[in-house]
Design a protein around this motif. Structure first.
Motif: not given
Lengths: 111, 111
Positions: A20-39
């Protein structure tokens, strides 16, 4: 009660809510996709917007602010004309890479 | 054009949208938490509801149907009185474990 302490299993509540703590940070679909780009390295707002299909400027701004507040990325402003704003993962953000990698591997195998 | 084929990098579009494909299956917070419970073995509806704080029966039903439709879990109905319904991960669902594990590890380190 003290003598039976060794027979009581460790309370798993703390470990479980780490998801749950990790999901709170990742938040939703856009967060995953922003991370994907910034890696792949630091990016400007416009670059992120072009790289993530269908994201609105408003949703992207809100996602970037959320991730910055969670300490996952840093925002750097350069005093150019017009101003240049770059987003870059922190070490805390870089460490999310194994999660995204496992998601890629799973989809490659099963979808 | 044929001769330059080796110099064209592989189009990364397919790999990138694997994250979106995985997110489509995982859907949202409740899906992650249902998976967390089912990695420990099959569970009945009531057991899942007790194990996942604040989930409404409606949200749990909808999440379980979504995951069943995606082939991630199986629903087994036993003709007891009252009827017993059990949920169990498929191999496709079991294979999501590394994602959840990485999420736990990240939170243990950073939150």
């Amino acid at each position: 009660m003290q003598s039976s302490r060794n027979y009581v299993p460790k309370n798993p509540v703390h470990i479980e809510c780490n998801i749950e703590k990790t999901l709170e940070v990742l938040g939703g679909k856009w967060a995953f996709l922003v991370l994907r780009e910034l890696f792949g390295g630091k990016k400007r707002f416009g670059e992120l917007q072009r790289a993530i299909p269908h994201v609105s400027p408003r949703a992207l701004t809100s996602t970037l602010r959320h991730l910055e507040a969670k300490g996952v990325l840093e925002r750097h402003v350069y005093p150019t004309v017009p101003v240049t704003v770059e987003y870059k993962l922190t070490p805390k953000g870089e460490d999310l890479h194994p999660i995204i990698k496992q998601m890629k591997l799973w989809a490659a195998k099963w979808t």
